[in-house]
Design an enzyme around this catalytic site. Structure first.
Site, PDB file in Angstrom:
ATOM      1  N   ASP A  42      89.889  49.394  12.454  1.00 44.02           N
ATOM      2  CA  ASP A  42      89.462  50.495  12.085  1.00 44.02           C
ATOM      3  C   ASP A  42      89.776  51.945  13.141  1.00 44.02           C
ATOM      4  OD1 ASP A  42      88.294  49.085  10.955  1.00 44.02           O
ATOM      5  OD2 ASP A  42      86.165  48.981  11.773  1.00 44.02           O
ATOM      6  N   THR A 137      84.353  51.355  16.445  1.00 43.31           N
ATOM      7  CA  THR A 137      84.614  51.902  18.217  1.00 43.31           C
ATOM      8  C   THR A 137      84.534  50.664  19.318  1.00 43.31           C
ATOM      9  OG1 THR A 137      81.992  51.010  17.734  1.00 43.31           O
ATOM     10  CG2 THR A 137      82.808  53.279  17.497  1.00 43.31           C
ATOM     11  N   SER A 140      80.568  48.482  18.655  1.00 46.70           N
ATOM     12  CA  SER A 140      80.274  47.967  17.306  1.00 46.70           C
ATOM     13  C   SER A 140      81.921  47.046  16.763  1.00 46.70           C
ATOM     14  CB  SER A 140      79.891  48.947  16.541  1.00 46.70           C
ATOM     15  OG  SER A 140      80.800  49.586  15.768  1.00 46.70           O
ATOM     16  N   CYS A 141      82.915  47.730  15.849  1.00 45.95           N
ATOM     17  CA  CYS A 141      84.051  46.918  16.030  1.00 45.95           C
ATOM     18  C   CYS A 141      84.726  46.103  16.512  1.00 45.95           C
ATOM     19  CB  CYS A 141      85.040  48.015  15.404  1.00 45.95           C
ATOM     20  SG  CYS A 141      83.951  48.832  14.025  1.00 45.95           S
ATOM     21  N   THR A 142      85.288  46.112  17.960  1.00 46.38           N
ATOM     22  CA  THR A 142      86.333  45.563  19.142  1.00 46.38           C
ATOM     23  C   THR A 142      85.041  44.396  19.227  1.00 46.38           C
ATOM     24  OG1 THR A 142      87.037  48.081  19.757  1.00 46.38           O
ATOM     25  CG2 THR A 142      87.421  45.899  21.031  1.00 46.38           C
TER      26      THR A 142
END
Ligand SMILES: *[C@@H]1O[C@H](CO)[C@@H](O)[C@H](O)[C@H]1NC(C)=O
Ligand SMILES: *[C@@H]1O[C@H](CO)[C@@H](O)[C@H](O)[C@H]1NC(C)=O
Length: 242
Positions: A42, A137, A140-142
């Protein structure tokens, strides 16, 4: 009575900690370029503006440096994005230019990339056990992907310099959360030198020093200064007596 309960509780705690310490000597879990896959998560043009914990210029540099690790060490690379058609936007053009032939796994809803079967299959298909990742972010994503990967049995290295979040506060608590789950939260230079292992390896000094000159100026400029002094065969007066 109260006192003895406390003493008993403390005794139990110290026994528990002795048990933890008795699991054996510390094992340094090292990156091995033969066992590693690089994930780009992302790093999208819309999401880029959400990352406020780093200066935008240096953060963009870190994202591209993260991506270029795959080329430097010839690692399998899996790129994924979240709802590109919305405000998150496409993957950074610098990354797309680096990997023109890599299929981007475009998630249509899953926040945690591990919830997406195509992404899971792409990671599993590499056959690697060590995952190097970064994303936007951080919280969240990481984090979600890192925790899912830990649960699935992978060793995970989170490049802390290439993940971005809304504030330093959010970054710090997210990195702390990942660390507690056994994720190795590390810097770019730590990843590069761990993958390289030895300046005499291939890739080693010959490939990594020019890479550092581009992506890690803190060290690259030192190398350039040294190289120009060597080429010139001279040092500034005063240096010659060091
Ligand atoms: C990676 O694999 C190559 C070829 O099998 C081997 O020579 C090298 O030592 C391996 N590197 C590491 C760090 O284990
Ligand atoms: C070599 O040294 C001279 C000064 O003696 C300097 O003008 C020149 O820029 C140096 N060259 C390099 C490549 O550093």
């Amino acid at each position: 009575m109260k006192f003895s309960i406390l003493v008993a509780a403390e005794l139990l705690l110290s026994l528990a900690s002795a048990a933890t310490n008795s699991t054996g000597p510390y094992t340094f879990d090292r990156l091995n370029k033969n066992d590693s896959v690089l994930l780009i998560v992302d790093h999208q043009e819309g999401l880029f503006s959400v990352a406020r914990d780093f200066d935008a210029t240096s953060y963009r540099q870190q994202i591209l440096a993260h991506a270029s690790l795959g080329r430097l060490f010839n690692l399998p690379v899996v790129i994924t994005s979240s709802i590109e058609s919305g405000p998150n936007g496409p993957i950074l053009s610098g990354i797309r230019r680096m990997y023109p032939n890599t299929t981007i796994i475009r998630r249509q809803g899953e926040v945690d990339a591990w919830d997406n079967a195509q992404f899971r299959n792409a990671v599993r298909a590499t056959g690697k056990s060590q995952v190097i990742l970064a994303g936007i972010t951080t919280d969240s994503c990481t984090t979600f992907l890192s925790l899912s990967l830990r649960q699935a049995g992978y060793a995970v290295w989170a490049n802390a310099e290439a993940s971005g979040s809304s504030s330093k506060f959010v970054r710090d608590l997210s990195n702390d959360r990942m660390s507690k789950a056994g994720v190795q939260v590390v810097s770019l230079f730590s990843i590069v030198t761990d993958l390289m292992r030895d300046w005499r390896a291939t890739p080693g000094a010959r490939q990594v020093i020019p890479w550092l000159a581009t992506w890690y100026p803190a060290w690259g400029e030192v190398a350039e200064a040294h190289s120009s002094a060597v080429r010139n065969g001279t040092a500034v007066t005063g240096e010659d007596v060091l």
